[in-house]
Design an enzyme around this catalytic site. Structure first.
Site, PDB file in Angstrom:
ATOM      1  CE  LYS A  21      -3.796  -2.249   2.498  1.00  0.00           C
ATOM      2  NZ  LYS A  21      -3.193  -3.560   2.593  1.00  0.00           N
ATOM      3  CB  THR A  27       7.316  -7.365   2.217  1.00  0.00           C
ATOM      4  OG1 THR A  27       6.333  -6.822   3.105  1.00  0.00           O
ATOM      5  CG2 THR A  27       8.230  -6.260   1.712  1.00  0.00           C
ATOM      6  CG  ASN A  29       5.672  -9.424   6.456  1.00  0.00           C
ATOM      7  OD1 ASN A  29       6.562  -8.671   6.777  1.00  0.00           O
ATOM      8  ND2 ASN A  29       4.729  -9.079   5.595  1.00  0.00           N
ATOM      9  CD  GLU A  79       8.640  -5.811   6.877  1.00  0.00           C
ATOM     10  OE1 GLU A  79       7.881  -5.320   6.027  1.00  0.00           O
ATOM     11  OE2 GLU A  79       9.118  -5.171   7.818  1.00  0.00           O
ATOM     12  CE1 TYR A  91      -0.295 -11.256   3.811  1.00  0.00           C
ATOM     13  CE2 TYR A  91      -2.247 -10.985   2.439  1.00  0.00           C
ATOM     14  CZ  TYR A  91      -1.136 -10.452   3.066  1.00  0.00           C
ATOM     15  OH  TYR A  91      -0.876  -9.120   2.953  1.00  0.00           O
ATOM     16  NE  ARG A 104      19.891  -0.209   2.177  1.00  0.00           N
ATOM     17  CZ  ARG A 104      18.910   0.046   3.039  1.00  0.00           C
ATOM     18  NH1 ARG A 104      19.190   0.315   4.299  1.00  0.00           N
ATOM     19  NH2 ARG A 104      17.649   0.020   2.644  1.00  0.00           N
ATOM     20  CG  PHE A 109      15.656   5.962   4.607  1.00  0.00           C
ATOM     21  CD1 PHE A 109      16.684   6.143   3.703  1.00  0.00           C
ATOM     22  CD2 PHE A 109      15.444   4.685   5.121  1.00  0.00           C
ATOM     23  CE1 PHE A 109      17.485   5.082   3.303  1.00  0.00           C
ATOM     24  CE2 PHE A 109      16.227   3.617   4.723  1.00  0.00           C
ATOM     25  CZ  PHE A 109      17.262   3.822   3.812  1.00  0.00           C
TER      26      PHE A 109
END
Length: 166
Positions: A21, A27, A29, A79, A91, A104, A109
């Site tokens: 969204k 992703t 999970n 994720e 799902y 990384r 951010f």
């Protein structure tokens, strides 16, 4: 990280609902039972590797492991963004992944746009690195073809046993 490559699988559960969204980067999970059983040397950050839904095709992926500092999560998560367009959600399906390498550390951010740009850079880096012969061979690993009968409570440590046969 001596645990790489790291093989694990588990049921895809509903996450925070932000990937598709808000970020437009869906992703998949893992449940806490998988997250809580990561080896100690798998630190938080962004990883790349291979992923498979059920007994389907194996695709490139990037995975965020940690607390997602931009969102200030209080719960550690794993994720996975599978670099493939799926027609529908999955799902409840079993997600099998192999973490191949580290991109990384996780960080916060200044804006949502900066986060999205960083994720897109991670995806591009993963695409390139996974073309290396030593990483490409893991796409064909029997971990993806020997799909055991498992339940949603399967943990990473159980899957680690599968890896020991390599």
């Amino acid at each position: 990280m001596k645990s790489l490559p790291f093989f694990c699988r588990g049921e895809v559960i509903r996450g925070f609902g932000r990937g598709s969204k808000e970020l437009r980067i869906p992703t998949a999970n893992f449940p806490d039972s998988v997250v809580d059983n990561l080896p100690a040397d798998i630190s938080t950050g962004i990883y790349y590797g291979w992923a498979c839904i059920g007994n389907g095709d194996v695709h490139k992926m990037v995975m965020s492991i940690g607390w997602n500092p931009y969102y200030k999560n209080t719960k550690k998560s794993m994720e996975t963004h599978v670099i493939h367009t799926f027609k529908e959600d999955f799902y409840g399906e079993i997600l099998s992944v192999v973490l191949v390498g580290y991109i990384r550390p996780e960080r916060s951010f200044d804006s949502l746009e900066a986060l999205i740009a960083a994720i897109n850079n991670d995806i591009e880096e993963a695409k390139v690195k996974l073309e290396l012969p030593e990483h490409l061979k893991l796409k064909e690993d029997n971990f993806f073809t020997s799909f055991p009968s498992i339940t949603s409570t399967t943990t990473a440590s159980t899957s680690q046993t599968i890896m020991n046969g390599h």
